[in-house]
Design a protein around this motif. Sequence first.
Motif, mmCIF file in Angstrom:
data_model
loop_
_atom_site.group_PDB
_atom_site.id
_atom_site.type_symbol
_atom_site.label_atom_id
_atom_site.label_comp_id
_atom_site.label_asym_id
_atom_site.label_seq_id
_atom_site.Cartn_x
_atom_site.Cartn_y
_atom_site.Cartn_z
ATOM 1 N N MET A 67 -4.597 -65.195 27.511
ATOM 2 C CA MET A 67 -4.710 -64.319 28.681
ATOM 3 C C MET A 67 -5.706 -63.212 28.348
ATOM 4 N N ARG A 68 -6.547 -62.870 29.327
ATOM 5 C CA ARG A 68 -7.545 -61.832 29.104
ATOM 6 C C ARG A 68 -7.692 -61.011 30.369
ATOM 7 N N ASP A 69 -8.301 -59.844 30.218
ATOM 8 C CA ASP A 69 -8.582 -59.011 31.383
ATOM 9 C C ASP A 69 -9.650 -59.657 32.258
ATOM 10 N N ASN A 70 -9.530 -59.460 33.567
ATOM 11 C CA ASN A 70 -10.567 -59.932 34.486
ATOM 12 C C ASN A 70 -11.890 -59.223 34.179
ATOM 13 N N ARG A 71 -13.003 -59.920 34.351
ATOM 14 C CA ARG A 71 -14.303 -59.373 33.971
ATOM 15 C C ARG A 71 -14.794 -58.248 34.882
ATOM 16 N N GLY A 72 -14.205 -58.107 36.060
ATOM 17 C CA GLY A 72 -14.638 -57.048 36.972
ATOM 18 C C GLY A 72 -15.985 -57.350 37.611
ATOM 19 N N LYS A 84 -31.646 -58.885 33.978
ATOM 20 C CA LYS A 84 -31.599 -57.647 33.199
ATOM 21 C C LYS A 84 -30.293 -56.906 33.508
ATOM 22 N N PHE A 85 -29.559 -56.569 32.464
ATOM 23 C CA PHE A 85 -28.291 -55.843 32.600
ATOM 24 C C PHE A 85 -28.543 -54.401 33.054
ATOM 25 N N ILE A 86 -27.692 -53.917 33.986
ATOM 26 C CA ILE A 86 -27.756 -52.516 34.408
ATOM 27 C C ILE A 86 -26.451 -51.793 34.086
ATOM 28 N N ASP A 87 -25.317 -52.334 34.594
ATOM 29 C CA ASP A 87 -24.052 -51.641 34.347
ATOM 30 C C ASP A 87 -22.887 -52.568 34.658
ATOM 31 N N ARG A 88 -21.720 -52.212 34.155
ATOM 32 C CA ARG A 88 -20.481 -52.921 34.459
ATOM 33 C C ARG A 88 -19.538 -52.001 35.216
ATOM 34 N N TYR A 89 -18.644 -52.616 36.021
ATOM 35 C CA TYR A 89 -17.691 -51.848 36.806
ATOM 36 C C TYR A 89 -16.314 -52.500 36.678
ATOM 37 N N PRO A 90 -15.261 -51.696 36.667
ATOM 38 C CA PRO A 90 -13.922 -52.282 36.577
ATOM 39 C C PRO A 90 -13.577 -53.051 37.840
ATOM 40 N N ILE A 91 -12.517 -53.837 37.780
ATOM 41 C CA ILE A 91 -12.099 -54.628 38.936
ATOM 42 C C ILE A 91 -11.783 -53.706 40.110
ATOM 43 N N LYS A 92 -11.937 -54.191 41.324
ATOM 44 C CA LYS A 92 -11.735 -53.389 42.527
ATOM 45 C C LYS A 92 -10.312 -52.820 42.582
ATOM 46 N N THR A 93 -10.183 -51.715 43.269
ATOM 47 C CA THR A 93 -8.873 -51.107 43.436
ATOM 48 C C THR A 93 -8.014 -51.940 44.390
ATOM 49 N N TYR A 94 -6.745 -51.627 44.412
ATOM 50 C CA TYR A 94 -5.821 -52.329 45.302
ATOM 51 C C TYR A 94 -6.246 -52.198 46.761
ATOM 52 N N ASP A 95 -6.585 -50.976 47.170
ATOM 53 C CA ASP A 95 -6.968 -50.755 48.574
ATOM 54 C C ASP A 95 -8.228 -51.529 48.944
ATOM 55 N N GLU A 96 -9.168 -51.639 48.010
ATOM 56 C CA GLU A 96 -10.407 -52.380 48.270
ATOM 57 C C GLU A 96 -10.136 -53.874 48.425
ATOM 58 N N MET A 97 -9.193 -54.389 47.661
ATOM 59 C CA MET A 97 -8.926 -55.829 47.667
ATOM 60 C C MET A 97 -7.869 -56.254 48.681
ATOM 61 N N LYS A 98 -7.142 -55.283 49.234
ATOM 62 C CA LYS A 98 -5.990 -55.617 50.073
ATOM 63 C C LYS A 98 -6.308 -56.566 51.238
ATOM 64 N N PRO A 99 -7.333 -56.294 52.063
ATOM 65 C CA PRO A 99 -7.608 -57.218 53.179
ATOM 66 C C PRO A 99 -7.894 -58.644 52.712
ATOM 67 N N GLU A 100 -8.673 -58.766 51.645
ATOM 68 C CA GLU A 100 -8.999 -60.085 51.109
ATOM 69 C C GLU A 100 -7.742 -60.781 50.595
ATOM 70 N N LEU A 101 -6.883 -60.040 49.914
ATOM 71 C CA LEU A 101 -5.656 -60.622 49.375
ATOM 72 C C LEU A 101 -4.716 -61.053 50.500
ATOM 73 N N GLU A 102 -4.618 -60.245 51.545
ATOM 74 C CA GLU A 102 -3.754 -60.606 52.682
ATOM 75 C C GLU A 102 -4.227 -61.904 53.314
ATOM 76 N N ASN A 103 -5.525 -62.072 53.431
ATOM 77 C CA ASN A 103 -6.080 -63.295 54.012
ATOM 78 C C ASN A 103 -5.754 -64.502 53.138
ATOM 79 N N LYS A 104 -5.919 -64.347 51.832
ATOM 80 C CA LYS A 104 -5.643 -65.461 50.920
ATOM 81 C C LYS A 104 -4.156 -65.813 50.881
ATOM 82 N N VAL A 105 -3.306 -64.784 50.889
ATOM 83 C CA VAL A 105 -1.862 -65.014 50.871
ATOM 84 C C VAL A 105 -1.444 -65.848 52.076
ATOM 85 N N SER A 106 -2.078 -65.596 53.222
ATOM 86 C CA SER A 106 -1.707 -66.301 54.451
ATOM 87 C C SER A 106 -2.122 -67.766 54.448
ATOM 88 N N LYS A 107 -2.988 -68.136 53.500
ATOM 89 C CA LYS A 107 -3.545 -69.491 53.529
ATOM 90 C C LYS A 107 -3.040 -70.417 52.426
#
Length: 654
Positions: free
Chosen positions: A224-229, A329-352
């Motif tokens: 198990m590993r952390d998501n790459r973000g 060319k690498f510029i920067d990395r960012y952590p995985i999206k917050t819960y609020d940012e992902m919520k609509p997408e997750l709700e859609n996936k959960v329904s399917k």
Amino acid sequence: MKIKHLLFGLLLAGTAAVAQKSKKEVLFTINDKPYYTDEFLRVYNKNLDLVKDESQKDLDQYLELFIGYKLKINKANKLGLENGQGYQNELKQYRGQLAKGYLSDSKVTKELVDEAYQRSLKEVRASHILFLVDENASPADTLKAYNQALDVYKKAVAGEDFGKLAEQYSQDPSAKDNKGDLGFFSAFRMVYPFESGAFKTKVGEISKPTRSRFGYHVIKTTDMRDNRGDISVAHIMILKPKTDDPAEAQKAKDKIFDIYNKLKQGENFESLAKQFSDDKSSSSKGGVLNRFGSGQLSSEEFENAAFALTKDKPLSEPVQSQFGWHIIKFIDRYPIKTYDEMKPELENKVSKDDRSRLITSALNEKLHKKYSVKRNDKVYKQVVAAVTEDYYKGEWETPDLKNFSGKLFSIKDKNVTGADFLTFILAQQKAGHTDKPIDKLVDRLYVKFVNDQLTAYYNDHLEAEFPEFAAVMDEYRDGLLLFDLMEKEIWERSKTDTLGLKSFYEANKAKYQWKSRVDIVLASSTNQDIIKKAQKFLKENQTADVIKEKLNTKDKVNVMTSSGVFEEGNDALPKNIQFKEGVSEVFKDGDYYFVAKVNKVLPAGAKTLDEAKGRVINDYQQYLEENWVKELKSEFTVKVNRDVFEKVKKEVKS
């Protein structure tokens, strides 16, 4: 233009109507049809924060826009556009999408979304051994598969090699090659029961048999590993040739490696991207792309190469994707999206996915409490007796339905008959149900039938249950009509009315102008001596390909060339280039030396209709629409209740 003028019909923010202080009054009429203050204020308040044009926030201007909108809807109704099959189908599809938010249990949905987000923070690696069994298999077959899975589980727990057990026992065909290893995955990549089994099993441990719609799985979680973000990169891209010509493919490959060699020689990435990248959406920005996460691009090769980069290793070798060649060319990395940012997408996936079954069960329980359903056992026994053993062979047919017209149960004002249930049973026959005896099968189908009927009744009455649902549907219904009307009256006309378009272009020709342009061959290098040699070749009328062949070597790219017609200010041109025919002097721009051969200077002047056609059509559409509203005001009678409107204005200001 379309977005601006579909403002009222298509900007559906999904917010509840703002409570109004004043009572509902007639604001204006169109041919004596009333339009009320509550709708006007609801739409105004909902869109207030969305519009950027300050004039649309002014109530007098907004009223004019609103009346114009309603005039168009009246015109659409007059033309009978609501009877179109395409309109009816799209409205039905949208209602189905909107209703999904009401046909679920919010508490269960939230729990599943929360769980999915926590899992999305990780990626788990697992292997499995599969024992196939159908969802509708008989209890005997189900028990047989479970016992097989349990026996292998015991072997694995006792220490036998899991990969070898997978090769020997798994009914997943891929196990012969991968020994059951499915690699890393996160939420929604596998069926929900399997995903849960993998995430709930500790690394290095083995799960007891887990049931999914495919059968029983014995799962071993191996890592198990952390998501790459997310990651931000820039790239230089050379497009894949449109044809399968090997020579063209080799030419594209040679070009990307020439650029790569120049980068290794210390040349500037952003400058090379502006000069040579075929991705015109990013080249002017030095190749910079919008940030992305795993699976967001359509090229796994590109993503993997990008995520392999670091601050210490910021540049990739040329990478080939299905679109062409890239240097990243690498510029920067960012952590995985917050819960609020992902919520609509997750709700859609959960329904399917399979999670939706848990939501459906919760909704069924809610509807059984809301609507009391009492079965008529006499009619039910009549139905059970009518279903024969031929059902298992797929050969059963319904008896005369007239004999089963008695009420089986009711949902408020809706009666459901035995004939309705028999029709449902017939439709389910092709699913291949195997439950025995037959009366047990009918019992199970009855439960599903009642649940379906309850959901259908609830769905059909959403407008009465939820005023905000009815309001959004009214807006979308009008928006669709408006879109069809605009397509018919404005957009198609602007494309097919060639005489009108040409006349509009002639009257507004001054708006469509070229800057000065140049037909040019341009050579660049960080080495001044190399550019002087390139200058000599250009004076001898040598082609760009010959110059590259003479000045570049296998190990080093000394010069790059580009050619074509460029407008003044184009990023591919050096800033201080002179628009003068002939071969230029060597000049410097930034870190690069340039020489140019200007074949022809094309002076500033008017674009032809063909050259400016896209913009002319867009402007012509706007012109037609502005005049069209004036025509509609002549076709329909509009009366505004000014006293009521003044009350509305005072209410909004307060």
